[in-house]
Design a protein around this motif. Structure first.
Motif, short mmCIF file in Angstrom:
data_model
loop_
_atom_site.label_atom_id
_atom_site.label_comp_id
_atom_site.label_asym_id
_atom_site.label_seq_id
_atom_site.Cartn_x
_atom_site.Cartn_y
_atom_site.Cartn_z
N VAL A 198 0.84 -1.20 0.00
CA VAL A 198 0.00 0.00 0.00
C VAL A 198 0.88 1.25 0.00
N MET A 199 1.91 1.24 0.82
CA MET A 199 2.83 2.38 0.86
C MET A 199 3.54 2.55 -0.49
N ALA A 200 3.86 1.42 -1.14
CA ALA A 200 4.60 1.47 -2.41
C ALA A 200 3.75 2.06 -3.54
N THR A 201 2.43 1.99 -3.43
CA THR A 201 1.60 2.59 -4.48
C THR A 201 1.87 4.08 -4.61
N ARG A 202 2.30 4.69 -3.52
CA ARG A 202 2.59 6.13 -3.57
C ARG A 202 3.90 6.39 -4.30
N SER A 203 4.90 5.55 -4.03
CA SER A 203 6.22 5.80 -4.64
C SER A 203 6.21 5.50 -6.13
N VAL A 204 5.53 4.40 -6.55
CA VAL A 204 5.58 4.03 -7.96
C VAL A 204 4.73 4.95 -8.83
N THR A 205 3.84 5.72 -8.20
CA THR A 205 3.03 6.67 -8.97
C THR A 205 3.51 8.10 -8.77
N GLY A 206 4.66 8.25 -8.15
CA GLY A 206 5.19 9.60 -7.95
C GLY A 206 4.32 10.43 -7.02
N GLY A 207 3.67 9.75 -6.05
CA GLY A 207 2.86 10.47 -5.08
C GLY A 207 1.43 10.72 -5.51
N ARG A 208 1.01 10.18 -6.66
CA ARG A 208 -0.36 10.44 -7.12
C ARG A 208 -1.39 9.68 -6.29
N VAL A 209 -0.97 8.62 -5.60
CA VAL A 209 -1.85 7.95 -4.66
C VAL A 209 -1.69 8.63 -3.30
#
Length: 451
Positions: free
Chosen positions: A285-296
């Motif tokens: 869940v935390m990684a969704t933020r990093s792989v989208t450049g913070g868009r999540v």
């Protein structure tokens, strides 16, 4: 018009057929067995050709592309013939991945992948992210892609059988829960072959994607293949800079400015193995933020709130009832030795253990110490329990042989005392006496409720 042959008419195969038709293929579903009525009717409504009870050679060999359901082994004559002719044979997930731009979290492992998949999906959904379940849980990914209602994320449970036939598919976030012996009959009784299949989840990934793995799992480390992705180890033993659990506190920190702390007592599911499952889900869940450049955008408090409402799937350390001081627990999903080890380890009371079924080349000796410590009696449930009885003779004092669920539960009630746990955690596949592990667990629950 290209000819698409779909081998197997279950949820995966029918979903692939529907997507194939949407994408303009001439589709034939070919199944060596009998289709369920619901799938047969669905194919008829969609105008998709199908055959049952065998594969018509000239029809199948006319394929430009073949999609193989995961239950069909590579050694099946129809698969061998297609490969020899040079027809590409792929999985339903590989096919679906060609037609979606959604982000993907792929989750595999010998054990824990369903729980981790469900928890990851639950947290994302509760935090307002449009996410869909796919793979071995929920509806097939191909069926969902065909509908055209694109989620932001697919959370996909992937078996080794599915990964075997995936080539260009790429995960944005990949999780490998563990590698322990399972399905050895499909991998020439080689753990290395099985591990290679599991590590296919990392193929095509780059440093922009995230690979999460259990740094405490010997099998994972033994066959570690140094993927190109950003690697995020989770640990309850060592000191990973990313995800740790020490002194009852889980700390997830994928970069210097972004962290999450959760107490083990805040986790929604019990057992040492579920600490790892939760750590991996939280890391994903935390990684969704990093792989989208913070868009999540997900904050720590929303994640903690989502944890409180999670309920695990049936047949995974599922309490059935307590009767005369005896607690009955359904862990029918434990179809291999490692899963049973964690189930036995999680119990705090003396155990009357139900095990047995279709052996997959299991080595039961790794359970001996736990059994000496915790198991009062073994009630075998299978067509042929010879191997179990031989392996645990001298380890477990009381061993009973049963061949149907009603007799099994009746014997457990005779043996169990107040304060005991009757634990169905079979170690084996279900296909000798039952149609699935779900069927085995449902019938166990029914018999226990009758007591």
């Amino acid at each position: 018009m290209d000819r698409l042959i779909v081998l197997g008419g279950g949820e995966s195969g029918v979903g692939a057929a529907i997507l194939g038709k949407v994408k303009g293929y001439d589709v034939l579903v070919s199944d060596s067995g009998t289709l369920k009525d619901e799938y047969r009717q669905e194919l008829e409504r969609a105008g998709i050709a199908f055959e049952e009870g065998g594969h018509t050679e000239n029809k199948v060999m006319a394929a430009d592309l073949a999609i193989k359901s995961p239950g069909i082994p590579e050694t099946a004559p129809v698969v061998v013939a297609l490969r020899e002719k040079g027809v590409p044979v792929i999985s339903e997930i590989e096919f679906a991945g060609r037609y979606t731009k959604a982000h993907k979290i792929g989750i595999t492992g010998a054990n824990g992948k369903t729980t981790t998949t469900l928890l990851t999906h639950h947290i994302l959904s509760e935090c307002g992210i449009k996410a869909s379940l796919a793979g071995n849980v929920g509806f097939s990914m191909a069926r969902q892609v065909a509908k055209g209602d694109e989620p932001d994320w697919y959370v996909i449970e992937l078996s080794s059988f599915q990964l075997d036939d995936m080539f260009d598919f790429k995960c944005d976030v990949a999780i490998l829960c563990n590698i322990t012996p399972d399905h050895m009959d499909r991998y020439d009784h080689s753990l290395a072959n099985y591990a290679h299949a599991k590590y296919r989840i990392t193929q095509n990934m780059t440093k922009d994607e995230v690979f999460i793995y259990n740094a405490d799992d010997l099998g994972t480390l033994t066959y570690f293949n140094n993927p190109a992705a950003t690697c995020v180890p989770v640990s309850t033993i060592g000191r990973s800079r990313y995800a740790n659990c020490h002194n009852g506190q889980i700390d997830i920190r994928l970069d210097e400015n972004d962290g999450l702390c959760v107490g083990v007592d805040e986790l929604p599911i019990p057992g040492r193995h579920n600490v790892y499952n939760c750590m991996m889900a939280l890391s994903a869940v935390m990684a969704t933020r990093s792989v989208t450049g913070g868009r999540v955008s997900i904050d720590a408090e929303s994640i903690k709130s989502a944890l409180k409402t999670f309920r695990n799937a049936h047949h995974r350390l599922e309490p059935v009832r307590t009767l005369d001081g005896v607690t009955y627990v359904n862990d029918s999903k434990a179809t291999n030795v490692d899963a049973a080890w964690y189930a036995l380890d999680a119990q705090k009371s003396p155990i009357v253990w139900i095990a047995g079924g279709k052996d997959k080349g299991n080595d039961y000796s790794v359970l001996n110490d736990l059994c000496r410590e915790k198991v009062r009696a073994l009630v075998c449930l299978g067509k042929d329990n010879t191997k179990l009885k031989e392996c645990f003779s001298g380890v477990i004092e009381t061993i009973v042989d049963t061949h149907d669920i009603a007799t099994c539960v009746a014997e457990c009630r005779k043996i169990a005392k107040a304060g005991d746990v009757v634990l169905l955690s079979p170690c084996c596949a279900s296909f000798d006496l039952f149609t699935s592990y779900e069927n085995r667990g449902d019938l166990f629950r029914e018999e226990v409720e009758k007591l």
